[in-house]
Design a protein around this motif. Sequence first.
Motif, PDB file in Angstrom:
ATOM      1  N   ALA A 100       0.780  -1.087   0.086  1.00  0.00           N
ATOM      2  CA  ALA A 100      -0.085   0.027  -0.045  1.00  0.00           C
ATOM      3  C   ALA A 100       0.909   1.437  -0.106  1.00  0.00           C
ATOM      4  CB  ALA A 100      -0.871  -0.049   1.104  1.00  0.00           C
ATOM      5  N   SER A 101       2.128   1.252   0.321  1.00  0.00           N
ATOM      6  CA  SER A 101       2.794   2.428   0.288  1.00  0.00           C
ATOM      7  C   SER A 101       3.170   2.973  -1.030  1.00  0.00           C
ATOM      8  CB  SER A 101       4.380   2.001   0.848  1.00  0.00           C
ATOM      9  OG  SER A 101       5.121   0.935   0.220  1.00  0.00           O
ATOM     10  N   ALA A 102       2.949   2.225  -1.729  1.00  0.00           N
ATOM     11  CA  ALA A 102       3.332   2.609  -3.371  1.00  0.00           C
ATOM     12  C   ALA A 102       2.388   3.901  -3.499  1.00  0.00           C
ATOM     13  CB  ALA A 102       2.825   1.476  -4.431  1.00  0.00           C
ATOM     14  N   GLN A 103       1.130   3.818  -2.972  1.00  0.00           N
ATOM     15  CA  GLN A 103       0.370   5.262  -3.359  1.00  0.00           C
ATOM     16  C   GLN A 103       1.038   6.520  -2.653  1.00  0.00           C
ATOM     17  OE1 GLN A 103      -3.719   4.611  -1.847  1.00  0.00           O
ATOM     18  NE2 GLN A 103      -4.326   6.653  -2.354  1.00  0.00           N
ATOM     19  N   SER A 433      11.350   6.784   3.052  1.00  0.00           N
ATOM     20  CA  SER A 433      10.767   5.573   2.377  1.00  0.00           C
ATOM     21  C   SER A 433       9.325   5.770   2.156  1.00  0.00           C
ATOM     22  CB  SER A 433      11.008   4.457   3.375  1.00  0.00           C
ATOM     23  OG  SER A 433      12.342   4.203   3.483  1.00  0.00           O
ATOM     24  N   PRO A 434       8.996   4.915   1.259  1.00  0.00           N
ATOM     25  CA  PRO A 434       7.310   5.084   0.956  1.00  0.00           C
ATOM     26  C   PRO A 434       6.577   4.840   2.029  1.00  0.00           C
ATOM     27  CG  PRO A 434       8.579   4.151  -0.835  1.00  0.00           C
ATOM     28  CD  PRO A 434       9.561   4.264   0.188  1.00  0.00           C
ATOM     29  N   ALA A 435       5.439   5.088   2.239  1.00  0.00           N
ATOM     30  CA  ALA A 435       4.829   5.107   3.539  1.00  0.00           C
ATOM     31  C   ALA A 435       3.059   4.684   3.266  1.00  0.00           C
ATOM     32  CB  ALA A 435       5.009   6.249   4.604  1.00  0.00           C
ATOM     33  N   SER A 436       2.347   4.308   4.319  1.00  0.00           N
ATOM     34  CA  SER A 436       0.909   4.181   4.087  1.00  0.00           C
ATOM     35  C   SER A 436       0.197   4.634   5.287  1.00  0.00           C
ATOM     36  CB  SER A 436       0.569   3.093   3.466  1.00  0.00           C
ATOM     37  OG  SER A 436       0.908   1.846   4.651  1.00  0.00           O
ATOM     38  N   PRO A 437      -0.773   5.130   5.479  1.00  0.00           N
ATOM     39  CA  PRO A 437      -1.304   5.450   6.789  1.00  0.00           C
ATOM     40  C   PRO A 437      -1.845   4.359   7.698  1.00  0.00           C
ATOM     41  CG  PRO A 437      -2.399   6.900   5.094  1.00  0.00           C
ATOM     42  CD  PRO A 437      -1.482   5.900   4.454  1.00  0.00           C
TER      43      PRO A 437
END
Length: 555
Positions: A100-103, A433-437
């Motif tokens: 999901a971090s890709a978003q 780094s990429p992240a996601s909530p």
Amino acid sequence: MKMRTKAALGAVLLTAFAPAAQADEKWDFLITNARIVDGSGNPWFRGAIAIDDGKIVWVGNETTDTLRAARVIDAKDRVVSPGFMDFMGQSTLVYVTNPASAQSRLTQGITVHLSGEGGSPAPQSETTQPDPVMIQGKPYRWRTYKDYFDILETLGVPVNVVHNVGAAQVRRVVMGVEDRKPSPREMETMKKLVDEAMRDGASGLSTALIYPPGNYQTTTELVELAKMVKPYGGFYSTHMRNESNQLLEAIDESIAIGKGAGIPVQIYHLKAAGVKNWPLMQKAVDKIADARTAGLDVTTDIYPYVRNGIGLGSFVPPWSYAKGPEAFYKTLSDPKVRADLRKVVETDTLWENWYDHVGQDWANVQITDDRLGKELAGLSIAEAAKLRGKDTWTFVFDTIAEGGVSVAPLSMNEEQKRIALKAPFVMINTDTSPASPDVDGIATHPRAYGTMPRVLAKYVRDEKVIPLEEAIRRMTSASANRLGLFDRGKLSVGYAADVVIFDPDTVQDRATFENPAQYSTGMDYVFVNGVLAIDDGKMTGARAGKVIRYDRTQK
């Protein structure tokens, strides 16, 4: 595979003679009514772009009556540009451990991600990777970049990824984290590991010289490691040894390493940290410009925020970690050690003293992760200490002793961002780094979500620091040239179809330091290798990225 005769024709025919598709043979996509910003820095022009089989096969004026495609996308006078390149985006492993971090990257229009600073995913050893890494419920091990790249390719990545080999990572594998010089045998082993990484497809050597064990590496050691990159056409990139009162000297060292190894130099996230050092920014930019005038291939990048992101442990002198982090943490149970450290931090500025850089005020140091509890994330160190009922210094040392926390010091000003953006050799990175909530909560810097749109919204549209075409050149072809990706970064026939469509009047970063986990808005369409990752504002879940392995077969 169907024949693509139209692609070959489209590469050579003028717009007036654009080839018509056969009835049973169509391009995958045609983008019409576009304001084309091609990545070269040239003024935008109105036109159309055809995409087929992952490539750009046609760019020209509007002649849609002669062109056919499986799908036509009306850009509605929005900007169409190459996908953006994040010149240092930290971890790529997160793309497979937390898909999901890709978003957070795609909503910025990022289609290429460079990874590697002091650390890097490879090489690894039994010491640095004692246990398997659990990825999507399965255990994985790797030692080399070849193995790591195979894992990424098997699981799929959403954007194209490029990797440096970290000099500190090589040192950890061979020597651990102690502050000492390598033996001749250890030096040879480290050089062989760099060589192996380059043969596996790494883009170059990178360093982070304010963090252990990178800060223990001498200029001579780094020149020897960097020499291993030269036969492969790689480059040296660096988080320099100092970004504050010794900024100019650090630039000199970076240039000396590149010159000693005979390779280009990329200086990561150029800054003049600390209010007393802000005037050094113009001198730093001038020094790089002078080096380029003298024939040295030196470039740099920035992120568009006045707070940087580091660990709280960086607020104590680097020599504290000479015997390794765990050994140091144990000493913090001694009140005398704490008192002596506090005195050094408050009075000694002959090192990268972040406490001095923030005006010796813990109110200017913001917590950016939730390791200490979600209620402290987003607070300053001073506020967090008060909430916990502790003296501020007690809170600081207690936190470091427990492994630390990520923080964002208020160390820069807006003027240095403007100075940097006006220099033609400055690119853009997220440095995070990429992240996601759902996985990371608000435990990150806002640059994870907002970097590229912030440049477009704040510095291009609102403040008019640089024109749109120039900003996009920094994010696309300039970065591609440094990375040696000469089939990406421009909207040209034959190039990989990494393409974004956005409205320059409405594109916007939304992430803040108080609430960083907010996706940017306005990237309506994002193509990665000719596949839609964002389609009319909606994520598609496509994982069409490539692990870019540089071809070293001719060595």
